[in-house]
Design a protein around this motif. Structure first.
Motif, mmCIF file in Angstrom:
data_model
loop_
_atom_site.group_PDB
_atom_site.id
_atom_site.type_symbol
_atom_site.label_atom_id
_atom_site.label_comp_id
_atom_site.label_asym_id
_atom_site.label_seq_id
_atom_site.Cartn_x
_atom_site.Cartn_y
_atom_site.Cartn_z
ATOM 1 N N GLY A 112 5.211 9.893 -8.187
ATOM 2 C CA GLY A 112 5.415 8.455 -8.280
ATOM 3 C C GLY A 112 5.978 7.931 -6.973
ATOM 4 O O GLY A 112 6.272 8.694 -6.044
ATOM 5 N N PHE A 113 6.138 6.624 -6.910
ATOM 6 C CA PHE A 113 6.642 5.985 -5.704
ATOM 7 C C PHE A 113 8.081 5.529 -5.933
ATOM 8 O O PHE A 113 8.352 4.704 -6.816
ATOM 9 N N ASN B 113 -1.227 -1.619 -3.983
ATOM 10 C CA ASN B 113 -0.196 -2.234 -4.827
ATOM 11 C C ASN B 113 0.467 -1.213 -5.763
ATOM 12 O O ASN B 113 0.409 -1.330 -6.985
ATOM 13 N N PRO B 114 1.097 -0.210 -5.183
ATOM 14 C CA PRO B 114 1.701 0.823 -6.030
ATOM 15 C C PRO B 114 2.833 0.263 -6.890
ATOM 16 O O PRO B 114 3.531 -0.668 -6.500
ATOM 17 N N GLU B 115 2.978 0.837 -8.061
ATOM 18 C CA GLU B 115 4.087 0.473 -8.944
ATOM 19 C C GLU B 115 5.218 1.457 -8.718
ATOM 20 O O GLU B 115 4.994 2.656 -8.555
ATOM 21 N N GLN C 208 8.863 3.610 -15.440
ATOM 22 C CA GLN C 208 8.603 4.929 -14.856
ATOM 23 C C GLN C 208 7.102 5.205 -14.762
ATOM 24 O O GLN C 208 6.575 6.117 -15.409
ATOM 25 N N PRO C 209 6.372 4.413 -13.968
ATOM 26 C CA PRO C 209 4.948 4.713 -13.798
ATOM 27 C C PRO C 209 4.758 6.009 -13.009
ATOM 28 O O PRO C 209 5.430 6.228 -11.995
ATOM 29 N N VAL C 210 3.877 6.870 -13.481
ATOM 30 C CA VAL C 210 3.575 8.108 -12.768
ATOM 31 C C VAL C 210 2.091 8.137 -12.430
ATOM 32 O O VAL C 210 1.246 7.572 -13.146
ATOM 33 N N ARG D 237 0.832 -1.194 0.000
ATOM 34 C CA ARG D 237 0.000 0.000 0.000
ATOM 35 C C ARG D 237 0.868 1.247 0.000
ATOM 36 O O ARG D 237 1.875 1.334 0.705
ATOM 37 N N GLY D 238 0.466 2.201 -0.814
ATOM 38 C CA GLY D 238 1.125 3.490 -0.850
ATOM 39 C C GLY D 238 0.154 4.582 -0.449
ATOM 40 O O GLY D 238 -1.076 4.393 -0.472
ATOM 41 N N VAL D 239 0.698 5.712 -0.092
ATOM 42 C CA VAL D 239 -0.098 6.874 0.280
ATOM 43 C C VAL D 239 0.465 8.086 -0.441
ATOM 44 O O VAL D 239 1.683 8.282 -0.485
#
Length: 856
Positions: free
Chosen positions: A305-306, A269-271, A281-283, A209-211
């Motif tokens: 991005g992460f 599920n962040p990329e 380079q997913p943004v 998980r991302g925030v």
């Protein structure tokens, strides 16, 4: 941002002697004071010089020495004028928005002075809600003459402006000082509530998980003065690849004069974002809206991005050094960098397509970091957006640079105020970019003793405090180089931390001794000079100067590359040069050889050395010779392909002591393997051959190479005697693939060391177009050519050639400069683009030809 953005595109321009517009009428006659020009059409964004050229008032400043006759432009005052109607709706706030005023501007609306602005890099928004008429508004912007500032040579301690200095004369540019709007001008419409700034803070919990935290500074009413408290709705949505992945519900906040609104959005599920060559380079695109009741009052769009990014100390480095190794998402990244100058000396006229082409070429060359140099610009937003999506990390310098006589950062109070304004604006604008890796105080700044500055310097301390305040956690370097030595000096081991230089080829022995002995921790600026192509020279040199000459003997050549004469060097390597094509080829060959060896030598010390940043990728002015990899017109030199080769994720290189040998000596070399990826096994082959393609010896082996490493794979030796050809080559191949190879040439001649590369039988190439794809929508066509060497000699540095009538830069091929032995073939992927004077994409591609370097 705004809910409506109305560009002001139709402008006129008129020039005056200084201060004349402030008077208006002659004291003696009472008549109108006329300008030095009449009103002419103007392009915004752009530059005064461009508009004068379009109007036929000045000659092309890039051609010959014409720029000398254009220097008067910077010493005049210039007024831009536009007229427009505007129908304001109830509840709307209207602002005139200026993204790039260059340099000191007085802004008038309907004959009333609104504001006086100084500085290039601070956007300006003026509330004109109550000043606009429904019809026939007149906006006039009067630019004073360009401020007095230093070019490359001068006193940094006396710097007084935040105007880009390189255009005042640098070693890669003439003196052509722009004036005007260098970025866009528009009317921005919001409601009574507006978004003043927005900050994005992505975080990852280490699992699934991302925030993304979004923080906006919101102002109420006209410039933060209006009716409050008010209830508003703060809405945030996040998109990836056009699909909404997260959003907030309505969140009501009470806005005082200014209020910070926050939202926290979870991303399942962040990329993860990686630099070029390490991954994708997913943004994530972030859309923010402010609603005032039932009306959308303002909006903002950005992207993030992460990824994690840290700077750590080098392996085995001295205890007093700074951290120079980048770690991204827990993996070390070897810096494969270049320095970027502005794309044009008239930087306001750079198109979006030029930015796209530049970033594409960076990515294709396996570059993962670009240093945006402090003598140039804080670039337009499109550049950073493109780097976000291409994996090009940004090393951003503030607008300060060395001056030679002294390099001490200015402490002038007026300058420090301007520097702070520039820095705060840059920090707030650029900090959201996932590509931003670090800030630097400027280029080659030192104390009075020539030692690179630290944060003890008041100027640098100010910048560091601003970074800590507005972009906390981002790495800050006081300067580049950051010392303790400024320039590479192998006689002082242990002190070559982050160093610059040299910028010249050191000779067939000393060049290799220098880089073999270097213990630099980071080599953030260095290079070798080389000529542009003759096709480029024809675009800016008059016919009578298209000849073999030098900057000592030819003032026009001196005007286009004063520091970078390579004539004598080229003659040493190749003997007398019968024509200009020979000089350009010889000069480019030495440049490519010199830069390649420096990069490979540094890379062999990975991670004792953290990386290389070549000076320079591009040039903003057409030079006969320069340290750029790509010339002003976008045509790559041989050095571009050499850098692309040296930066490949998997690569074999050769370590040697010199290029030229005498009979009785022994040629010795070592083969190294460079791997940016995971552990892997590989087969290697080393071939020694003469220029007829005869093999003198072949050696093979198989190895396993560790992940993200460099190591020695083999050693070779050969006696230099009467059986040795004048010139011989060593080709390193891996995985039994001719396309995966790296070729070096050495000489056993006493003089004109490499003339044999041009002598002897010429190669014969047979080429056929295997397939092609035309994309009329973006004006490109792509074709695969099969090129075979059907002659009896080695085909050196085979290159795709543009057909007659097409620009050489419009035919791109990443396999250029391949070496084909007799009987060998290779596929070349050729991309052609179309410009206004070309009509048939298929025709351009089908007329591409191929030429070997030694077929001249």
């Amino acid at each position: 941002m705004s809910i409506r953005k109305i560009k002001l595109d139709e402008w006129d321009l008129k020039g005056f002697y200084p201060f004349v517009p402030l008077l208006g009428k002659s004291l003696e006659t009472g008549g109108e004071l006329l300008g030095v020009t009449d009103w002419i059409p103007a392009t915004v964004p752009g530059s005064v010089q461009h508009d004068l050229l379009q109007a036929g008032i000045i000659e092309d400043p890039y051609y010959g020495t014409n720029s000398l006759s254009c220097e008067w432009v910077a010493n005049r005052w210039w007024i831009y004028r536009t007229k427009f109607d505007f129908n304001r709706q109830e509840g709307e706030t209207v602002r005139l928005c200026f993204q790039g005023l260059d340099y000191k501007a007085h802004i008038y609306l309907n004959q009333s002075l609104l504001h006086t602005h100084e500085g290039m890099f601070q956007p300006l928004a003026l509330d004109v809600t109550d000043l606009l008429r429904t019809e026939n508004n007149e906006l006039m912007v009067m630019f004073e003459h360009a401020p007095d500032e230093m070019g490359q040579i001068g006193y940094t301690s006396k710097t007084s402006t935040q105007k880009s200095r390189f255009a005042y004369k640098w070693d890669f540019s003439a003196r052509l000082v722009p004036i005007g709007f260098w970025d866009e001008v528009y009317i921005g419409v919001t409601g009574r509530v507006n978004l003043k700034e927005t900050r994005l803070e992505p975080e990852w919990n280490g699992e699934d998980r991302g925030v993304i935290r979004v923080k906006s500074l919101v102002a109420c009413g006209s410039e933060g003065i209006g009716e409050f408290p008010r209830a508003i709705s703060y809405r945030v949505a996040i998109y990836k690849d056009g699909n909404r992945v997260s959003e907030t519900g309505q969140k009501y906040v009470v806005v005082a004069e200014q209020t910070v609104c926050e939202a926290e959005l979870k991303i399942e599920n962040p990329e993860f974002w990686y630099p070029n060559g390490m991954g994708d380079q997913p943004v994530y695109e972030v859309h923010v809206e402010i609603w005032d009741g039932e009306h959308k009052a303002d909006q903002w769009e950005g992207a993030t991005g992460f990824r994690s990014l840290a700077w750590v100390r080098n392996e085995g480095e001295p205890h007093d050094s700074l951290p120079y190794t980048i770690v991204v998402n827990g993996e070390k990244m070897y810096i494969k960098g270049v320095n970027l100058t502005p794309l044009d000396i008239l930087y306001g006229n750079v198109s979006d397509d030029q930015y796209r082409r530049t970033v594409t070429m960076l990515k294709e060359a396996h570059i993962n970091l670009v240093r945006v140099w402090g003598g140039g610009l804080i670039e337009k937003e499109i550049f950073y957006d493109l780097c976000d999506r291409s994996g090009i990390l940004i090393w951003q310098e503030f607008i300060q640079s060395s001056s030679g006589i002294d390099n001490v950062p200015s402490k002038d109070p007026h300058f420090l105020r301007l520097l702070e304004e520039t820095a705060v604006s840059a920090l707030k604008t650029k900090r959201n970019h996932i590509s931003l890796a670090c800030w630097s105080g400027g280029n080659e700044l030192t104390d009075h003793d020539g030692v690179p500055v630290t944060a003890e310097d008041d100027n640098i301390a100010l910048l560091k405090s601003l970074v800590d305040t507005y972009d906390p956690g981002r790495f800050f370097l006081p300067s580049s180089a950051s010392g303790p030595l400024e320039f590479l000096d192998v006689e002082q081991p242990g002190k070559n931390h982050d160093v610059h230089g040299p910028w010249k080829y050191g000779g067939p022995e000393k060049h290799y001794e220098l880089y073999n002995r270097s213990d630099s921790l980071l080599h953030s600026e260095f290079g070798v000079d080389g000529c542009c192509s003759v096709s480029s020279m024809r675009r800016f040199l008059p016919d009578e100067h298209l000849k073999v000459t030098s900057v000592q003997d030819n003032l026009v050549w001196r005007h286009h590359g004063e520091w970078w004469d390579t004539l004598e060097r080229s003659r040493q390597f190749f003997g007398e040069l019968p024509n200009l094509e020979s000089l350009a080829a010889a000069s480019q060959w030495v440049q490519a050889e010199g830069i390649r060896y420096a990069l490979e030598a540094n890379r062999r010390r990975k991670y004792g050395n953290s990386g290389s940043i070549v000076w320079q990728f591009n040039e903003p002015w057409p030079n006969v010779s320069c340290t750029s990899l790509v010339d002003y017109y976008g045509e790559p030199k041989m050095a571009y392909y050499a850098v692309r080769q040296a930066y490949r994720p998997f690569h074999l290189s050769l370590k040697y002591d010199k290029l030229v040998f005498r009979h009785g000596e022994t040629f010795k070399a070592a083969c190294y393997v460079h791997n940016s990826g995971k552990n892997r096994s590989y087969d290697w082959q080393a071939d020694c051959f003469d220029l007829n393609g005869n093999f003198l010896w072949t050696k093979r082996g198989s190895h396993i190479v560790g992940a993200n490493s460099a190591s020695q794979a083999a050693e070779f030796s050969m006696p230099i005697d009467e059986r040795c050809p004048d010139v011989f080559g060593i080709r390193l191949r891996w995985d039994a693939d001719t396309a995966q190879s790296n070729v070096y040439f050495f000489s056993a001649r006493r003089e004109s060391w490499f003339r044999s590369l041009w002598e002897g039988p010429k190669p014969i190439l047979d080429c056929s177009l295997k397939n092609q794809t035309v994309s009329a929508g973006n004006g490109t066509s792509t074709g695969t050519f099969v090129v075979r060497n059907v002659g009896g000699s080695v085909a050196l540095f085979v290159k795709a050639k543009a057909p007659p009538g097409a620009d050489a830069a419009d035919v791109r091929c990443l396999q250029n400069d391949s070496v084909l032995l007799p009987g060998e073939s290779r596929e070349f992927e050729v991309l052609t683009s179309i410009r206004a004077h070309q009509e048939n994409l298929s025709s351009v591609l089908s007329n591409v030809s191929f030429q070997a370097w030694n077929d001249r």
